[in-house]
Enzyme design. Structure first.
Site, PDB file in Angstrom:
ATOM      1  N   HIS A  77       0.841  -1.197   0.000  1.00 43.49           N
ATOM      2  CA  HIS A  77       0.000   0.000   0.000  1.00 43.49           C
ATOM      3  C   HIS A  77       0.873   1.243   0.000  1.00 43.49           C
ATOM      4  CE1 HIS A  77      -3.447   2.575   0.722  1.00 43.49           C
ATOM      5  NE2 HIS A  77      -2.676   3.224   1.573  1.00 43.49           N
ATOM      6  N   ASP A 156     -15.587   2.036   7.581  1.00 41.78           N
ATOM      7  CA  ASP A 156     -14.542   2.994   7.208  1.00 41.78           C
ATOM      8  C   ASP A 156     -15.067   4.011   6.205  1.00 41.78           C
ATOM      9  OD1 ASP A 156     -11.739   4.020   6.921  1.00 41.78           O
ATOM     10  OD2 ASP A 156     -12.062   3.296   4.876  1.00 41.78           O
ATOM     11  N   ARG A 163     -15.338  12.154   8.860  1.00 46.68           N
ATOM     12  CA  ARG A 163     -14.095  12.842   9.263  1.00 46.68           C
ATOM     13  C   ARG A 163     -13.768  13.970   8.300  1.00 46.68           C
ATOM     14  NH1 ARG A 163     -10.265   8.224   8.792  1.00 46.68           N
ATOM     15  NH2 ARG A 163      -8.687   9.817   9.125  1.00 46.68           N
ATOM     16  N   LYS A 182      -8.696  -1.732   5.434  1.00 45.93           N
ATOM     17  CA  LYS A 182      -8.972  -2.046   4.028  1.00 45.93           C
ATOM     18  C   LYS A 182      -8.050  -3.141   3.505  1.00 45.93           C
ATOM     19  CE  LYS A 182      -9.212   2.485   3.416  1.00 45.93           C
ATOM     20  NZ  LYS A 182      -9.619   3.862   3.220  1.00 45.93           N
TER      21      LYS A 182
HETATM   22  N1  URA Z   1      -6.403   7.311   3.536  1.00 46.05           N
HETATM   23  C1  URA Z   1      -7.297   6.443   4.047  1.00 46.05           C
HETATM   24  O1  URA Z   1      -7.599   5.416   3.445  1.00 46.05           O
HETATM   25  N2  URA Z   1      -7.836   6.711   5.236  1.00 46.05           N
HETATM   26  C2  URA Z   1      -7.542   7.814   5.932  1.00 46.05           C
HETATM   27  O2  URA Z   1      -8.064   7.992   7.003  1.00 46.05           O
HETATM   28  C3  URA Z   1      -6.622   8.732   5.381  1.00 46.05           C
HETATM   29  C4  URA Z   1      -6.064   8.442   4.175  1.00 46.05           C
END
Ligand code: URA
Ligand code: CA
Length: 429
Positions: A77, A156, A163, A182
C-alpha cells in the site's frame, strides 16, 4: 463512551465493537460519532484501541477469502503521491519470483487514474472477472487484478466521509486504522507499506510520516499480519512519467531494467520486503538479488506479458509501446534560465497532468489515457536555457494554462542543489 474518551480514558474492545457496529447499522447517529472522533483527535488511542478499531472495521462488511491461493499473500500500500508507478512494476516483479499477487484495485480520484485505469491503457485488458477465475489466475501466473466488488469496510467508508467534514481526517490512529482495515479486509496475510513524505505527500513532514508508519506497522503486527513500512521521498514526482499510458510505458522500461533510477530503487526496496515476508528469500539482500536477476533475465517482463494476456490485454505493447494510446500533440517545456532544478512541486505537476485529462477531478470525469507529462529533469539536475524540463502529451492543441502552471511549479536556482534522499527509513516493528 464519548465522555470516557473525552476525559482521556481508554475504550474496551467490546465498546469499540459496539460503536462501530452501531455506526454501521445507523443506530449511532453522525452527531455522536462526530463528537467521538473529535475526542479521539485530541486524546489519541492506545495500541490496543487502534487494533480493536481496525478489526471492528474489518468485520463491519465483507472480507475477501484468499485461502485457496497457495503461499503468503503480501499486499502493498502506498499513501499516495504523484506519478507513483510502483504498483505496476511491483506486481509482475515480485510475482516473477513466486510471491502471489492477488490485487483488488479501484479507480478513484486524483492526478492520474488508479492502477486499473492505467492497466486499461492496454487495449482489451479488463478486471471484471469472477472470484474463481481470479483465484485460478493467481495460482497459475502468480498475479491477477480484480476490480473492487462486495461491501468492504462499510464502517470505514462512513467514518472517512464524516471525518472529511468534521476536521478529523488528520488523526494518526484514525488514518492508520482506516488504511489497515482495508488491506486486511482485502485478504492480506502480510502488508508492505510505502509511506510517502515531502511536499507531494499526505504527510509533509518526516516526523509525521514516521509516526503514521509506526502506527500502521504496530496495528498490522498486533492483529497477526506481518507488516513493515518504507518511508520514501515525495518532494518531487516519482520516476518521470505522470499519466496512464505513459506510466505503463515507464513500468515496462523499469521491468526491462532501463527505468528511472528512483522508481527502480524504490521498487527493489519494497519488492525485497515483499519477497522476504512472502517467504521466498532468507534475507532482504537475497530477496533483492532474486529481483535483480529476474529483471536481468527477462522473467519479470515475461510475467507482465502473461498477466496482461491472461486478462484479455494486448501483450504486444510490451515489445511495441507505440501500440499504447498516443497523444495528438507533443510539446516541450523549455528552461528559461541556466542553473539547477531546485524544486518540482509534485502536487502542482500532478494537477497539471489532471488538467490535460490524465486524472479525474470528479467521479464522473472521463480519463484520457494517452495524455500526461514526462519529466526530463529532476531535482539536482543541471539545466541550460532552452533545455527541455519535461514533455507535455496532450490531446488539446492549446496548453497555455498547463504550461503556466508547470512553470510556476518548477524552480531553477543558480546554486547547485543535491538530489533528495529517496529512502528515508525502513520500519519493521
Ligand atoms: N487514507 C485512508 O484510506 N484513510 C484515511 O483515514 C486517510 C487516508
Ligand atoms: Ca512515474
Amino acid at each position: 463512551m464519548i465522555q470516557k474518551k473525552r476525559d482521556g480514558n481508554g475504550l474496551k474492545s467490546e465498546e469499540i465493537q459496539f460503536i462501530i457496529k452501531g455506526y454501521t447499522d445507523g443506530t449511532i447517529p453522525d452527531y455522536q460519532m462526530s463528537a467521538l472522533t473529535m475526542a479521539i483527535y485530541f486524546q489519541g488511542m492506545t495500541e490496543q484501541e487502534r487494533a480493536d478499531l481496525t478489526m471492528a472495521m474489518v468485520e463491519s462488511g465483507d472480507q475477501i477469502d484468499l485461502a485457496k491461493i497457495k503461499g503468503i499473500k503480501v499486499d502493498k500500500h502506498s499513501t499516495g503521491g504523484v506519478g507513483d508507478t510502483t504498483t505496476l512494476v511491483l506486481g509482475p516483479l515480485v510475482a516473477s519470483v513466486g510471491v502471489p499477487v492477488a490485487k483488488m484495485s479501484g479507480r478513484g480520484l486524483g492526478h492520474t487514474g488508479g492502477t486499473i485505469d492505467k492497466l486499461e491503457a492496454v487495449s482489451g485488458f479488463h478486471v471484471e472477472i469472477e472470484n474463481e477465475e481470479f483465484i485460478q489466475l493467481v495460482n497459475q501466473n502468480k498475479i491477477a487484478v480484480i476490480g473492487q466488488s462486495g461491501n468492504l469496510t462499510p464502517a470505514d467508508k462512513k467514518l472517512y466521509s464524516l471525518r472529511d467534514v468534521t476536521a478529523t481526517v488528520n488523526s494518526i490512529p484514525l488514518i492508520a486504522s482506516s488504511i489497515m482495515s482495508k488491506k486486511i479486509a482485502a485478504g492480506a496475510d502480510a502488508v508492505v507499506l510505502d509511506v510517502k513524505t515531502g511536499a507531494g505527500a499526505f504527510m509533509k513532514k518526516i516526523d509525521d510520516s514516521r509516526e503514521l508508519a509506526q502506527a500502521m506497522v504496530r496495528i498490522g503486527n498486533n492483529v497477526g499480519r506481518k507488516t513493515m513500512a518504507v518511508i520514501s521521498d515525495m518532494s518531487q514526482p516519482l520516476g518521470f512519467a505522470i499519466g496512464n499510458a505513459l506510466e505503463v510505458k515507464e513500468a515496462i522500461d523499469t521491468l526491462k531494467g532501463v527505468g528511472p533510477d528512483d522508481l527502480t530503487e524504490l521498487c527493489l526496496t519494497l519488492g525485497s520486503h515483499m519477497v522476504f515476508v512472502g517467504g521466498k528469500a532468507e534475507s532482504l539482500s537475497e530477496a533483492r538479488t532474486l529481483l535483480e536477476e529476474s529483471i536481468k533475465s527477462g522473467r519479470a517482463l515475461e510475467t507482465f506479458k502473461v498477466f496482461l494476456a491472461s486478462q484479455g490485454g494486448d501483450a504486444s505493447v510490451v515489445d511495441d509501446p507505440e501500440r499504447l494510446p498516443q497523444a495528438k500533440y507533443i510539446y516541450e517545456l523549455e528552461a528559461k534560465s541556466d542553473g539547477y532544478v531546485s524544486e518540482i512541486i509534485a502536487d502542482e505537476v500532478g494537477t497539471a497532468a489532471m488538467l490535460l485529462g490524465a486524472g479525474r477531478a470528479t467521479k464522473e470525469s472521463v480519463i484520457d489515457l494517452a495524455v500526461g507529462l514526462v519529466l526530463k529533469k529532476k531535482i539536482g539536475d543541471q539545466v541550460k536555457t532552452g533545455d527541455s524540463l519535461l514533455t507535455i502529451y496532450s490531446n488539446f492543441s492549446d496548453v497555455t494554462e498547463v504550461r503556466n502552471k508547470l512553470y510556476n511549479s518548477i524552480t531553477i536556482s543558480e546554486q547547485k542543489v543535491d538530489a533528495p534522499v529517496l529512502i528515508h527509513e525502513e520500519i519493521t516493528e
